[in-house]
Write a protein that holds these residues in place. Structure first.
Motif, PDB file in Angstrom:
ATOM      1  N   TYR A  29       6.192   4.021 -10.764  1.00  0.00           N
ATOM      2  CA  TYR A  29       5.333   4.840  -9.922  1.00  0.00           C
ATOM      3  C   TYR A  29       6.101   5.252  -8.671  1.00  0.00           C
ATOM      4  O   TYR A  29       6.794   4.426  -8.056  1.00  0.00           O
ATOM      5  N   TYR A  30       5.943   6.502  -8.317  1.00  0.00           N
ATOM      6  CA  TYR A  30       6.624   7.048  -7.150  1.00  0.00           C
ATOM      7  C   TYR A  30       5.598   7.450  -6.100  1.00  0.00           C
ATOM      8  O   TYR A  30       4.449   7.758  -6.420  1.00  0.00           O
ATOM      9  N   GLN A  31       6.042   7.452  -4.840  1.00  0.00           N
ATOM     10  CA  GLN A  31       5.172   7.939  -3.771  1.00  0.00           C
ATOM     11  C   GLN A  31       5.900   8.997  -2.954  1.00  0.00           C
ATOM     12  O   GLN A  31       7.058   8.821  -2.567  1.00  0.00           O
ATOM     13  N   ASN A 169      -2.017   2.365   0.484  1.00  0.00           N
ATOM     14  CA  ASN A 169      -0.559   2.398   0.579  1.00  0.00           C
ATOM     15  C   ASN A 169      -0.013   0.974   0.724  1.00  0.00           C
ATOM     16  O   ASN A 169       0.606   0.617   1.720  1.00  0.00           O
ATOM     17  N   ASP A 170      -0.273   0.186  -0.322  1.00  0.00           N
ATOM     18  CA  ASP A 170       0.064  -1.231  -0.290  1.00  0.00           C
ATOM     19  C   ASP A 170       0.451  -1.667  -1.700  1.00  0.00           C
ATOM     20  O   ASP A 170      -0.356  -1.556  -2.627  1.00  0.00           O
ATOM     21  N   LYS A 171       1.649  -2.171  -1.875  1.00  0.00           N
ATOM     22  CA  LYS A 171       2.150  -2.472  -3.212  1.00  0.00           C
ATOM     23  C   LYS A 171       1.400  -3.621  -3.877  1.00  0.00           C
ATOM     24  O   LYS A 171       1.176  -3.606  -5.089  1.00  0.00           O
ATOM     25  N   SER A 172       0.998  -4.620  -3.111  1.00  0.00           N
ATOM     26  CA  SER A 172       0.286  -5.745  -3.712  1.00  0.00           C
ATOM     27  C   SER A 172      -1.099  -5.302  -4.184  1.00  0.00           C
ATOM     28  O   SER A 172      -1.586  -5.743  -5.234  1.00  0.00           O
ATOM     29  N   PHE A 173      -1.752  -4.439  -3.410  1.00  0.00           N
ATOM     30  CA  PHE A 173      -3.027  -3.854  -3.842  1.00  0.00           C
ATOM     31  C   PHE A 173      -2.827  -3.072  -5.130  1.00  0.00           C
ATOM     32  O   PHE A 173      -3.564  -3.228  -6.106  1.00  0.00           O
ATOM     33  N   PHE A 174      -1.822  -2.214  -5.138  1.00  0.00           N
ATOM     34  CA  PHE A 174      -1.582  -1.324  -6.276  1.00  0.00           C
ATOM     35  C   PHE A 174      -1.265  -2.111  -7.545  1.00  0.00           C
ATOM     36  O   PHE A 174      -1.707  -1.762  -8.638  1.00  0.00           O
ATOM     37  N   PHE A 188      -2.557   9.204  -8.250  1.00  0.00           N
ATOM     38  CA  PHE A 188      -3.430   8.461  -7.340  1.00  0.00           C
ATOM     39  C   PHE A 188      -3.316   9.030  -5.925  1.00  0.00           C
ATOM     40  O   PHE A 188      -2.216   9.278  -5.426  1.00  0.00           O
ATOM     41  N   TYR A 189      -4.469   9.170  -5.294  1.00  0.00           N
ATOM     42  CA  TYR A 189      -4.558   9.867  -4.021  1.00  0.00           C
ATOM     43  C   TYR A 189      -4.975   8.908  -2.910  1.00  0.00           C
ATOM     44  O   TYR A 189      -5.945   8.165  -3.061  1.00  0.00           O
ATOM     45  N   THR A 190      -4.262   8.951  -1.818  1.00  0.00           N
ATOM     46  CA  THR A 190      -4.695   8.244  -0.629  1.00  0.00           C
ATOM     47  C   THR A 190      -5.559   9.207   0.192  1.00  0.00           C
ATOM     48  O   THR A 190      -5.600  10.415  -0.075  1.00  0.00           O
ATOM     49  N   GLN A 191      -6.221   8.685   1.202  1.00  0.00           N
ATOM     50  CA  GLN A 191      -6.990   9.568   2.067  1.00  0.00           C
ATOM     51  C   GLN A 191      -6.064  10.591   2.735  1.00  0.00           C
ATOM     52  O   GLN A 191      -6.424  11.757   2.907  1.00  0.00           O
ATOM     53  N   LYS A 192      -4.848  10.158   3.053  1.00  0.00           N
ATOM     54  CA  LYS A 192      -3.895  11.082   3.663  1.00  0.00           C
ATOM     55  C   LYS A 192      -3.503  12.211   2.722  1.00  0.00           C
ATOM     56  O   LYS A 192      -3.191  13.317   3.165  1.00  0.00           O
ATOM     57  N   THR A 193      -3.531  11.944   1.414  1.00  0.00           N
ATOM     58  CA  THR A 193      -3.227  13.008   0.448  1.00  0.00           C
ATOM     59  C   THR A 193      -4.252  14.127   0.547  1.00  0.00           C
ATOM     60  O   THR A 193      -3.897  15.319   0.581  1.00  0.00           O
TER      61      THR A 193
END
Length: 219
Positions: A29-31, A169-174, A188-193
């Motif tokens: 997965y890339y961000q 935006n947290d790897k352990s969450f993801f 996958f979309y963050t609120q910032k996206t």
């Protein structure tokens, strides 16, 4: 081959975010560092047959009160914004179109589209007062293209309503996020996206629920 370009904003500031090396699931997965989108590498996307097999397990029944309540998370705030007898499009309606019926029961007219279950491209030749995409955008291989197509179909002042789980935006969450473990969920979309999208469209965005996003196209 490493991914070098964001599939939403086209930025080349993309970094490897997470790699799942579990026995039954493998994906990179890339961000994007510009719009904060997180997405699976193209090599790890499901095939068309794999997608369809997964969608065939969905039990979307228009008569299911629980399913209607689920869709109500978007229906209620969006319906409150609409003028009487508005015209809409439900993008990605799935095997049991329901949201369109909910709007029609309140006097609106709604077309449906789904690449597997209602593949009528002519719907994109029309203009709409509102467009919905519930539990759809996380499946998109090419979100830049699809968002542009939907935005172009909206009339000035029209609304785009989306339902999707927001990523953190947290790897352990993801790593442990159940939403990621659906093999057809690849974007996958963050609120910032979504805030980036709003800026790109020169508009604002609201979040009336923890998985509900509504844009209004400028007049």
């Amino acid at each position: 081959m490493p991914v070098s370009t964001c599939i939403l904003c086209n930025s080349d500031d993309v970094q490897l975010f997470y790699t799942d090396q579990s026995e039954h699931y493998a994906s990179d997965y890339y961000q994007c560092q510009n719009c904060q989108l997180i997405f699976a590498a193209p090599k790890d996307r499901p095939s068309t047959d794999e997608e369809l097999a997964r969608y065939e397990t969905h039990e979307n029944d228009p008569n299911d009160k629980g399913y209607r309540n689920f869709l109500g998370q978007l229906f209620k705030p969006l319906n409150d914004l609409l003028e009487p007898k508005s015209k809409g499009l439900d993008f990605g309606c799935g095997p049991g179109p329901t949201l369109n019926l909910m709007f029609e029961e309140h006097g609106h007219a709604v077309n449906i589209y789904d690449p597997f279950y209602a593949d009528d491209e002519s719907v994109f030749n029309k203009r709409y007062d509102f467009i919905t995409a519930t539990e759809v955008v996380e499946h998109l291989f090419y979100p830049r293209k699809e968002f542009k197509r939907l935005w172009d179909c909206l009339k000035p002042g029209g609304y785009l309503g989306i339902m999707t789980k927001l990523a953190e935006n947290d790897k352990s969450f993801f790593a442990n996020w159940h939403y990621r473990l659906d093999e057809t969920h690849v974007t996958f979309y963050t609120q910032k996206t979504f805030q980036w999208l709003a800026n790109n469209w020169e508009t604002s965005v609201t979040f009336p629920g923890d998985r509900v996003i509504i844009f209004q196209k400028p007049e």
